[in-house]
Design a protein around this motif. Structure first.
Motif, short mmCIF file in Angstrom:
data_model
loop_
_atom_site.label_atom_id
_atom_site.label_comp_id
_atom_site.label_asym_id
_atom_site.label_seq_id
_atom_site.Cartn_x
_atom_site.Cartn_y
_atom_site.Cartn_z
N THR A 28 80.91 0.29 -23.11
CA THR A 28 80.40 -1.05 -23.34
C THR A 28 79.94 -1.19 -24.78
N ALA A 29 80.36 -2.24 -25.44
CA ALA A 29 80.02 -2.45 -26.85
C ALA A 29 78.52 -2.54 -27.03
N LEU A 30 78.05 -1.93 -28.13
CA LEU A 30 76.63 -1.98 -28.43
C LEU A 30 76.16 -3.41 -28.69
N SER A 31 77.10 -4.30 -29.07
CA SER A 31 76.73 -5.68 -29.34
C SER A 31 76.26 -6.41 -28.09
N ASP A 32 76.51 -5.84 -26.90
CA ASP A 32 76.05 -6.45 -25.65
C ASP A 32 74.60 -6.12 -25.35
N PRO A 92 79.23 0.64 -45.42
CA PRO A 92 80.04 -0.21 -46.29
C PRO A 92 81.04 -1.04 -45.50
N VAL A 93 81.14 -2.33 -45.84
CA VAL A 93 82.08 -3.25 -45.19
C VAL A 93 82.82 -4.03 -46.26
N THR A 94 83.91 -4.65 -45.87
CA THR A 94 84.63 -5.60 -46.72
C THR A 94 84.59 -6.96 -46.05
N SER A 95 85.12 -7.97 -46.73
CA SER A 95 85.17 -9.30 -46.15
C SER A 95 86.02 -9.31 -44.88
N GLN A 96 86.98 -8.39 -44.79
CA GLN A 96 87.85 -8.30 -43.62
C GLN A 96 87.20 -7.56 -42.45
N THR A 97 86.44 -6.51 -42.75
CA THR A 97 85.94 -5.62 -41.70
C THR A 97 84.56 -5.96 -41.18
N ARG A 98 83.80 -6.77 -41.88
CA ARG A 98 82.39 -6.93 -41.54
C ARG A 98 82.16 -7.56 -40.16
N VAL A 99 82.89 -8.62 -39.82
CA VAL A 99 82.70 -9.24 -38.51
C VAL A 99 83.19 -8.35 -37.37
N PRO A 100 84.38 -7.73 -37.46
CA PRO A 100 84.79 -6.80 -36.40
C PRO A 100 83.81 -5.65 -36.19
N LEU A 101 83.26 -5.10 -37.25
CA LEU A 101 82.29 -4.02 -37.11
C LEU A 101 81.02 -4.51 -36.42
N LEU A 102 80.62 -5.73 -36.72
CA LEU A 102 79.44 -6.31 -36.06
C LEU A 102 79.72 -6.52 -34.58
N ARG A 103 80.85 -7.10 -34.27
CA ARG A 103 81.18 -7.39 -32.88
C ARG A 103 81.31 -6.11 -32.05
N ASN A 104 81.82 -5.05 -32.65
CA ASN A 104 81.99 -3.79 -31.94
C ASN A 104 80.69 -3.00 -31.80
N GLY A 105 79.63 -3.49 -32.43
CA GLY A 105 78.35 -2.80 -32.33
C GLY A 105 78.18 -1.64 -33.29
N ASN A 106 79.08 -1.51 -34.27
CA ASN A 106 78.96 -0.44 -35.25
C ASN A 106 77.85 -0.70 -36.26
N ILE A 107 77.50 -1.98 -36.43
CA ILE A 107 76.40 -2.37 -37.30
C ILE A 107 75.56 -3.41 -36.55
N ASP A 108 74.30 -3.52 -36.94
CA ASP A 108 73.39 -4.46 -36.29
C ASP A 108 73.39 -5.82 -36.96
N ALA A 109 73.58 -5.83 -38.27
CA ALA A 109 73.52 -7.06 -39.05
C ALA A 109 74.38 -6.93 -40.29
N ILE A 110 74.88 -8.05 -40.75
CA ILE A 110 75.66 -8.09 -41.99
C ILE A 110 74.83 -8.72 -43.09
N MET A 111 74.63 -7.98 -44.19
CA MET A 111 74.06 -8.56 -45.40
C MET A 111 75.03 -8.16 -46.51
N ALA A 112 76.08 -8.98 -46.67
CA ALA A 112 77.19 -8.59 -47.54
C ALA A 112 77.82 -9.82 -48.19
N THR A 113 77.05 -10.51 -49.01
CA THR A 113 77.51 -11.71 -49.73
C THR A 113 78.31 -12.62 -48.80
N MET A 114 77.79 -12.89 -47.61
CA MET A 114 78.50 -13.68 -46.61
C MET A 114 77.96 -15.11 -46.59
N THR A 115 78.81 -16.04 -46.97
CA THR A 115 78.41 -17.44 -47.05
C THR A 115 78.28 -18.05 -45.65
#
Length: 278
Positions: A28-32, A92-115
């Motif tokens: 079960t994904a950590l994001s749940d 470390p994340v990129t503009s491509q990977t940051r949301v998938p990593l968040l959704r999968n529960g690999n990270i708790d929050a994104i603070m990465a120049t995200m508008t």
């Protein structure tokens, strides 16, 4: 400089591998889970941050640590939420990977120049803005391009990063320009230097960071959009989002935020950071 780019590229590849491995698993994904409750229990917040963006988050090859304004702000907020012994872990994340990593529960929050924008708000929840940027363009000194309007002339090639909204904005402000998308800012800057494009576009703070390291390249024309950065969390993590907002307000009121602005942007020629103070 080439060693740094290879280092960033390795992190990007590892992030993509992490996404793939997590997505294929049955756990079960950590994001749940209740992220705030888990973080308090573990005394740790895991942040997705940029590692290729000077001033905001850049890998220091001397000690293999990511350093920048967002890193220091995340540390201050972590202490505010978890106490002085709270730990901030950075992925470390990129503009491509940051949301998938968040959704999968690999990270708790994104603070990465995200508008913060409506399209992204359909995927994630944002805190209030912590940095008010604006899109601009970077060119080589002596370039005939002086503003975004000049990009329409002669079908200029504009370099951008896949997954950022800068590419879409160019379509609105310079519809005759051709856009070449790269996977990260390091590759985009390399492409600009090698003549693959006439200009590089993204948020002004990021571009000024590039110009600091590369004085033969300058930011021109001023900002032509408003790009407020927010911290992104998974949908449904309302308690965590509210706690982040509370921590952000606290570091703004106690002067920590303005000290970090001075530390990272006070020396950047041409960048008016004073108007961002809170």
């Amino acid at each position: 400089m080439r060693k740094r780019w290879r280092f960033i590229g390795l992190f990007s590849a590892l992030a993509l591998l992490l996404i793939t491995m997590t997505s294929c698993g049955t756990k079960t994904a950590l994001s749940d889970q209740d992220v705030l409750q888990t973080d308090v229990k573990d005394n740790t917040i895991t942040w997705g941050v940029k590692a290729d963006t000077k001033l905001f988050g850049l890998m220091d090859i001397k000690d293999s640590k990511v350093k920048g304004f967002e890193i220091d702000l995340a540390k201050a907020m972590t202490k505010e939420i978890l106490g002085k012994n709270g730990k901030a872990v950075f992925v470390p994340v990129t503009s491509q990977t940051r949301v998938p990593l968040l959704r999968n529960g690999n990270i708790d929050a994104i603070m990465a120049t995200m508008t913060i924008n409506p399209e992204r708000a359909k995927q994630v929840d944002f805190t209030k803005s912590y940095f008010d940027a604006g899109q601009a363009i970077l060119v080589k000194k002596g370039s005939p391009i002086h503003s975004v309007k000049d990009l329409n002339k002669k079908g200029a090639i504009v370099l951008g990063v896949t997954g950022s909204n800068s590419v879409q904005n160019i379509g609105k402000f310079a519809p005759k320009a051709k856009v070449l998308q790269l996977s990260d800012y390091a590759q985009a800057l390399t492409a600009l230097k090698s003549g693959q494009g006439d200009a590089l576009t993204t948020d002004n703070g990021i571009l000024y960071g590039m110009s600091v390291e590369n004085p033969n390249y300058v930011v021109v024309g001023g900002s032509f959009t408003n790009e407020p950065y927010g911290i992104a969390v998974n949908k449904g993590q309302t308690k965590f989002k509210n706690r982040l907002n509370k921590a952000l307000t606290k570091v703004e009121k106690d002067g920590t935020y303005n000290k970090l602005l001075d530390k990272w942007f006070g020396h950047v020629k041409g960048f008016n950071y004073e108007e961002m103070k809170r």
